[in-house]
Design an enzyme around this catalytic site. Structure first.
Site, PDB file in Angstrom:
ATOM      1  N   HIS A 478       0.726  -1.200   0.075  1.00  0.00           N
ATOM      2  CA  HIS A 478      -0.163  -0.059  -0.111  1.00  0.00           C
ATOM      3  C   HIS A 478       0.836   1.253  -0.099  1.00  0.00           C
ATOM      4  CE1 HIS A 478      -3.436  -2.604   2.182  1.00  0.00           C
ATOM      5  NE2 HIS A 478      -3.230  -2.719   0.862  1.00  0.00           N
ATOM      6  N   PRO A 479       1.775   1.448  -0.929  1.00  0.00           N
ATOM      7  CA  PRO A 479       2.704   2.619  -0.754  1.00  0.00           C
ATOM      8  C   PRO A 479       1.859   3.989  -1.120  1.00  0.00           C
ATOM      9  CG  PRO A 479       3.278   1.382  -3.023  1.00  0.00           C
ATOM     10  CD  PRO A 479       2.165   0.512  -1.983  1.00  0.00           C
TER      11      PRO A 479
END
Length: 541
Positions: A478-479
């Site tokens: 989940h960057p």
């Protein structure tokens, strides 16, 4: 080279050029071309989404290290994770990461978006964004205050309700967590089944949901295997994009806007390659500075997960099916004929959200439960019967950076996430593991458990648990926040997602999040693109 010499009168011209056909880009391509008034070019560095495993929900395991559809990035050595590099899969095909992700539909907490608004981002509070979540949805459970029907994106209840997932839910309730039938409804806290972006047992990526219905429009041009090299500028106005397609270097002009939707890694990388970013970094690589913007690539955040693996006393796990030739063949046949069974499961069947401290206003840990086990995600399943549950700290304080390593667009960027670099992050992970262990040892799961395989009884004290987190902690993919929205000196885009200090250039993807949401990021990115589409069309009037 400047844009005046780069663009030629013969170069094709469009109203909008969208760079990246991922979770956001496909939404934009659909919405911006829908009224027929605007011409749109959509550029995607990867191929068409024709790989069969993209469309089978459990196929994400096959795509985890599939270079043809995955950028397969790596972090730099992570100081708090004993110098380990952490693998960072990112989608490289139509649909982007929505074509290779774990299919979970989790929006995050109401408080996440209210916090964005409180940071000065007017128009991004929960009441502001809820209509866009609803607009996107075709919710299988029907419409209500929190959900919509008739939108492009199918959101479905989990099809597989295996005995282990049910036992996990019962075990969590036994430890005091409330049952929650809808993590995307009134409140997130509790335990229940996840919802997924699927339809009839098949993945509903944004390519399928949004691009599919729009592909035949004469005003939408889709170019695959088209790797953007740089944004072209005239002064401080974005006027086009240069991209490589096979051996050819091509250019296209944007009459109205260039929109970057390449994700938390590739959007800041392309900005830096184009002369927008920290001035000293750009000059070091011989890139002419269009705008010295130190915030580009700053404030990188990601969710980390730490997994617990249990050995199961019954042969009811996916391990047992995959490792048995006949059962494996039967599972494949069942899916082919009926679109049911093991091949329909997402990267989490049951889930839980809880607080590690009663002082907290909302949950700070998310649990993903999986009825299978492996040493590393994307690798061979264990030979024994096993299942997995992981903790994910929802609101990490740690921040990192994204920096180009070279002026060559094919060279992967330098990714530093700095997982667990604050005391809060370290403490939260340790407490999360302790609470998860209580759930896994609750009476409802007792009939299914032989023992804890990993980390096992050798890890018991807080110091030992923290050491295990350092040894085994990894991304949950989940960057965000590398081109974040805001009003301060390091903010990259404003509340309308326009790049501050430049004209005719926006960023629309997970990189604009002011900070991480408390859940999976695909649903919020789709919402961001829905809201951005309205803003872009409003500004075009």
């Amino acid at each position: 080279m400047n844009a005046n010499s780069a663009l030629a009168p013969t170069d094709p011209e469009y109203d909008y050029i969208i760079v990246g056909a991922g979770s956001a880009g496909c939404v934009l391509a659909n919405r911006l071309s829908a009224n027929g008034k605007h011409s749109v070019l959509l550029l995607e560095a990867g191929p068409k989404d024709s790989n069969i495993w993209i469309h089978v929900p459990l196929g994400y395991g096959k795509l985890f290290k599939e270079k043809s559809v995955n950028w397969m990035y790596q972090t730099e050595p992570e100081p708090e994770l004993k110098g380990r590099q952490v693998f960072q899969p990112r989608g490289k095909t139509l649909g982007g990461s929505s074509s290779i992700n774990g299919l979970l539909y989790v929006r995050g907490q109401h408080e996440d978006y209210d916090r964005w608004r409180q940071l000065g981002n007017t128009g991004w509070g929960y009441d502001d964004v809820l209509p866009y979540f609803k607009k996107a949805e075709n919710q299988s459970r029907g419409a209500d205050h929190y959900h919509g029907t008739g939108g492009p994106l199918p959101v479905s209840n989990m099809i597989v309700t295996d005995p282990l997932s049910k036992a996990f839910i019962d075990a969590a309730v036994q430890t005091g967590l409330p049952y929650n039938s809808d993590f995307n409804g009134a409140t997130q806290e509790g335990v229940g089944l996840f919802q997924t972006t699927t339809r009839n047992g098949r993945r509903a990526s944004t390519s399928v949901a949004y691009l599919g219905p729009a592909k035949s429009r004469s005003n939408l041009k889709i170019e695959t295997s088209a790797h953007a090299q740089r944004i072209l500028f005239e002064g401080r106005r974005a006027v086009g994009v240069e991209y490589r397609q096979g051996a050819a270097l091509r250019r296209a002009r944007a009459r109205k806007e260039v929109v970057l939707s390449s994700g938390a890694y590739n959007s800041p990388q392309l900005l830096q390659l184009s002369g927008v970013g920290p001035g000293d970094l750009l000059r070091r690589h011989g890139i002419d500075v269009v705008l010295d913007a130190p915030g580009v690539g700053h404030d990188l955040q990601d969710h980390m997960q730490v997994r617990i693996v249990m050995r199961c006393s019954q042969k009811i796990t996916l391990n047992d099916t995959i490792n048995h030739p006949l059962r494996r063949t039967m599972a494949g046949a069942r899916y082919a004929l009926f679109r049911k069974g093991w091949l329909t499961i997402a990267a989490g069947t049951a889930g839980a959200f809880f607080k590690t401290s009663p002082r907290l206003a909302s949950p700070d840990i998310q649990v993903h439960f999986l009825p299978f086990s492996t040493d590393k995600m994307g690798e061979k399943l264990h030979a024994f019967s096993g299942f997995t549950a992981s903790v994910c700290q929802l609101r990490p304080e740690s921040r990192g950076t994204l920096r180009i390593k070279s002026p060559d667009p094919t060279v992967p960027p330098e990714i530093r996430i700095n997982y667990m670099s604050t005391e809060t992050d370290r403490t939260t992970n340790v407490e999360g593991i302790k609470i998860l262990r209580r759930i896994l040892n609750a009476p409802a799961l007792k009939p299914f458990v032989v023992d804890e395989y990993d980390p096992g009884s050798k890890v018991s004290t807080d110091a030992e648990i923290l050491d295990y987190c350092r040894d085994r902690g990894s991304t949950i993919y989940h960057p965000t926040s590398t081109c974040r929205m805001g009003n301060d000196a390091l903010a990259v885009v404003d509340q309308r997602l326009k790049v501050r200090g430049l004209e005719a250039l926006r960023v629309v993807d997970g990189s604009i999040m002011p900070d991480l949401v408390s859940g999976n990021t695909n649903a919020p990115i789709i919402m961001i693109a829905e809201k951005a589409s309205d803003m872009i069309l409003e500004d075009a009037r």
